[in-house]
Design a protein around this motif. Structure first.
Motif, PDB file in Angstrom:
ATOM      1  N   UNK A   7       0.837  -1.213   0.000  1.00 39.72           N
ATOM      2  CA  UNK A   7       0.000   0.000   0.000  1.00 39.72           C
ATOM      3  C   UNK A   7       0.866   1.255   0.000  1.00 39.72           C
ATOM      4  N   UNK A   8       1.907   1.234   0.835  1.00 39.75           N
ATOM      5  CA  UNK A   8       2.802   2.392   0.918  1.00 39.75           C
ATOM      6  C   UNK A   8       3.471   2.629  -0.434  1.00 39.75           C
ATOM      7  N   UNK A   9       3.951   1.573  -1.071  1.00 39.51           N
ATOM      8  CA  UNK A   9       4.581   1.682  -2.390  1.00 39.51           C
ATOM      9  C   UNK A   9       3.623   2.310  -3.403  1.00 39.51           C
ATOM     10  N   UNK A  10       2.423   1.792  -3.465  1.00 35.18           N
ATOM     11  CA  UNK A  10       1.438   2.310  -4.424  1.00 35.18           C
ATOM     12  C   UNK A  10       1.089   3.762  -4.110  1.00 35.18           C
ATOM     13  N   UNK A  79      13.387   2.683  -7.014  1.00 36.38           N
ATOM     14  CA  UNK A  79      13.896   3.334  -5.799  1.00 36.38           C
ATOM     15  C   UNK A  79      12.781   3.460  -4.759  1.00 36.38           C
ATOM     16  N   UNK A  80      11.601   3.861  -5.205  1.00 35.25           N
ATOM     17  CA  UNK A  80      10.468   3.972  -4.293  1.00 35.25           C
ATOM     18  C   UNK A  80      10.128   2.607  -3.712  1.00 35.25           C
ATOM     19  N   UNK A  81      10.172   1.567  -4.525  1.00 35.54           N
ATOM     20  CA  UNK A  81       9.906   0.212  -4.030  1.00 35.54           C
ATOM     21  C   UNK A  81      10.893  -0.156  -2.921  1.00 35.54           C
ATOM     22  N   UNK A  82      12.154   0.137  -3.132  1.00 36.95           N
ATOM     23  CA  UNK A  82      13.170  -0.155  -2.119  1.00 36.95           C
ATOM     24  C   UNK A  82      12.920   0.640  -0.848  1.00 36.95           C
ATOM     25  N   UNK A  83      12.638   1.920  -0.990  1.00 33.66           N
ATOM     26  CA  UNK A  83      12.455   2.790   0.176  1.00 33.66           C
ATOM     27  C   UNK A  83      11.182   2.480   0.952  1.00 33.66           C
ATOM     28  N   UNK A  88       7.643  -7.091  -3.854  1.00 37.30           N
ATOM     29  CA  UNK A  88       6.803  -7.854  -4.765  1.00 37.30           C
ATOM     30  C   UNK A  88       7.160  -7.463  -6.198  1.00 37.30           C
ATOM     31  N   UNK A  89       8.062  -8.252  -6.803  1.00 40.81           N
ATOM     32  CA  UNK A  89       8.587  -7.894  -8.119  1.00 40.81           C
ATOM     33  C   UNK A  89       7.514  -7.892  -9.202  1.00 40.81           C
ATOM     34  N   UNK A  90       6.538  -8.756  -9.086  1.00 36.25           N
ATOM     35  CA  UNK A  90       5.446  -8.779 -10.060  1.00 36.25           C
ATOM     36  C   UNK A  90       4.693  -7.452 -10.015  1.00 36.25           C
ATOM     37  N   UNK A  91       4.374  -6.970  -8.824  1.00 37.21           N
ATOM     38  CA  UNK A  91       3.682  -5.690  -8.673  1.00 37.21           C
ATOM     39  C   UNK A  91       4.554  -4.538  -9.171  1.00 37.21           C
TER      40      UNK A  91
END
Length: 105
Positions: A7-10, A79-83, A88-91
């Motif tokens: 949720x945070x990533x999105x 970068x946002x995904x990491x932070x 979830x690589x598929x997402x």
């Protein structure tokens, strides 16, 4: 816990996309027209809140970093995904493929 990171990533990607999209549409893709309002808005926040991340959006410091150093593209999304702790690589790949890049000058 994984759902919170997703949720945070999105949320962060949507927020940063809105920042870049606004600069693209209203600011003629001028990077400075994205950075200046971030600096201005940050001047109204208490200094300790400049670097506070939320589940709904990144800190003002991070938003300034993104605006200064990146375009809205695969590199920034990763970068946002990491932070945000999203692994979830598929997402992540779906999000990368969903958005067209926004390149600022």
């Amino acid at each position: 816990m994984l759902i919170l990171e997703i949720k945070k990533f999105i949320n962060w990607v949507n927020e940063v996309h809105a920042d870049f999209g606004g600069a693209e549409k209203m600011g003629s893709s001028d990077r400075n027209k994205l950075i200046a309002p971030i600096v201005y808005k940050r001047s109204f926040k208490k200094k300790k809140k400049w670097n506070k991340d939320y589940s709904t959006h990144p800190s003002w410091n991070k938003r300034e970093e993104y605006a200064t150093k990146y375009n809205f593209d695969e590199i920034l999304i990763k970068k946002i995904a990491t932070e945000t702790g999203c692994m979830n690589q598929v997402l992540i790949d779906k999000v990368i493929n969903y958005y067209k890049p926004i390149i600022l000058e």
